[in-house]
Design a protein around this motif. Sequence first.
Motif, PDB file in Angstrom:
ATOM      1  N   ASP A   1       0.814  -1.216   0.000  1.00  0.00           N
ATOM      2  CA  ASP A   1       0.000   0.000   0.000  1.00  0.00           C
ATOM      3  C   ASP A   1       0.850   1.269   0.000  1.00  0.00           C
ATOM      4  O   ASP A   1       0.421   2.309  -0.499  1.00  0.00           O
ATOM      5  N   MET A   2       2.047   1.188   0.573  1.00  0.00           N
ATOM      6  CA  MET A   2       2.906   2.366   0.660  1.00  0.00           C
ATOM      7  C   MET A   2       3.815   2.520  -0.556  1.00  0.00           C
ATOM      8  O   MET A   2       4.380   3.603  -0.773  1.00  0.00           O
TER       9      MET A   2
ATOM     10  N   ILE B   1      -0.858  11.619   0.740  1.00  0.00           N
ATOM     11  CA  ILE B   1      -1.395  10.256   0.684  1.00  0.00           C
ATOM     12  C   ILE B   1      -0.607   9.336   1.603  1.00  0.00           C
ATOM     13  O   ILE B   1      -1.186   8.505   2.313  1.00  0.00           O
ATOM     14  N   SER B   2       0.726   9.468   1.601  1.00  0.00           N
ATOM     15  CA  SER B   2       1.564   8.643   2.473  1.00  0.00           C
ATOM     16  C   SER B   2       1.211   8.866   3.936  1.00  0.00           C
ATOM     17  O   SER B   2       1.086   7.911   4.719  1.00  0.00           O
ATOM     18  N   THR B   3       1.026  10.115   4.326  1.00  0.00           N
ATOM     19  CA  THR B   3       0.680  10.443   5.706  1.00  0.00           C
ATOM     20  C   THR B   3      -0.682   9.859   6.080  1.00  0.00           C
ATOM     21  O   THR B   3      -0.859   9.296   7.172  1.00  0.00           O
TER      22      THR B   3
ATOM     23  N   LYS C   1      -1.390   7.030   9.013  1.00  0.00           N
ATOM     24  CA  LYS C   1      -2.341   7.269  10.101  1.00  0.00           C
ATOM     25  C   LYS C   1      -3.371   6.146  10.167  1.00  0.00           C
ATOM     26  O   LYS C   1      -3.754   5.695  11.255  1.00  0.00           O
ATOM     27  N   PHE C   2      -3.810   5.693   8.983  1.00  0.00           N
ATOM     28  CA  PHE C   2      -4.755   4.572   8.944  1.00  0.00           C
ATOM     29  C   PHE C   2      -4.121   3.318   9.536  1.00  0.00           C
ATOM     30  O   PHE C   2      -4.720   2.640  10.379  1.00  0.00           O
TER      31      PHE C   2
ATOM     32  N   ALA D   1     -10.183  11.273   4.890  1.00  0.00           N
ATOM     33  CA  ALA D   1      -9.012  11.609   4.082  1.00  0.00           C
ATOM     34  C   ALA D   1      -8.802  10.594   2.970  1.00  0.00           C
ATOM     35  O   ALA D   1      -8.541  10.952   1.812  1.00  0.00           O
ATOM     36  N   LEU D   2      -8.926   9.303   3.289  1.00  0.00           N
ATOM     37  CA  LEU D   2      -8.745   8.273   2.266  1.00  0.00           C
ATOM     38  C   LEU D   2      -9.852   8.342   1.214  1.00  0.00           C
ATOM     39  O   LEU D   2      -9.592   8.222   0.015  1.00  0.00           O
TER      40      LEU D   2
END
Length: 217
Positions: A18-19, A55-57, A61-62, A88-89
């Motif tokens: 995902d990252m 997006i990375s942040t 957080k998720f 946010a997502l």
Amino acid sequence: MTSQTDLAAMMCSRLCHDMLSPVGALSNGLELLADERDPEMRARCVELLEQSARISTQKLKFFRLAFGAAGGFGEAVPVEEAQDVISALAGENKRVELNWAIAEASLPKPAIKVLLNLAQIALDALVRGGTLDIGAERRDGNVEIVARAVGPRIAFDETIGAALQGDLDPADITSRTAAAHMIALLAEEMGGGLQYALSEDALVLGGVLPEPEGMIW
């Protein structure tokens, strides 16, 4: 049979997968920025870098709330934190309308983990956009959670549904189904359970978790 080590490895694979895209975009953007001299193109590179960093942040957080172990099972988590993460997502997909139906100011950490993971699964199913409804309430000593995705096309791998309900052979757990398996184990350990219902244009995911003993509201 899937051991705790195997599950941890698959969860790590899921997180890395995902990252990879946003972090890779950051790396590519920095390379482009280093070679670019045109002011307009440099501004565009900076814009893309800011987007990738955001997006990375959001994903981190998720992961922290959905998979992290800090705080223990008895701690209450503000619902607002979960709402901020999912909003946010979902905000990255302009075709998704997000609705909340949660009156509680906070929920037990296990309930927050289940809520976030069900919301993420439902969000992933809306490949052509639609509506994502998320609700939770306390009732008869339990926390009831629901995430409903409604749209023109629902993309849902039913092996994830089987993992949620504990019907998937542990030997068949993969990085794709590891998160569903994790929250199914969490629900089982607490004496609760998860379920799902799928139709052509809707996916409903639900969970019932007993409130932790000694929880102060």
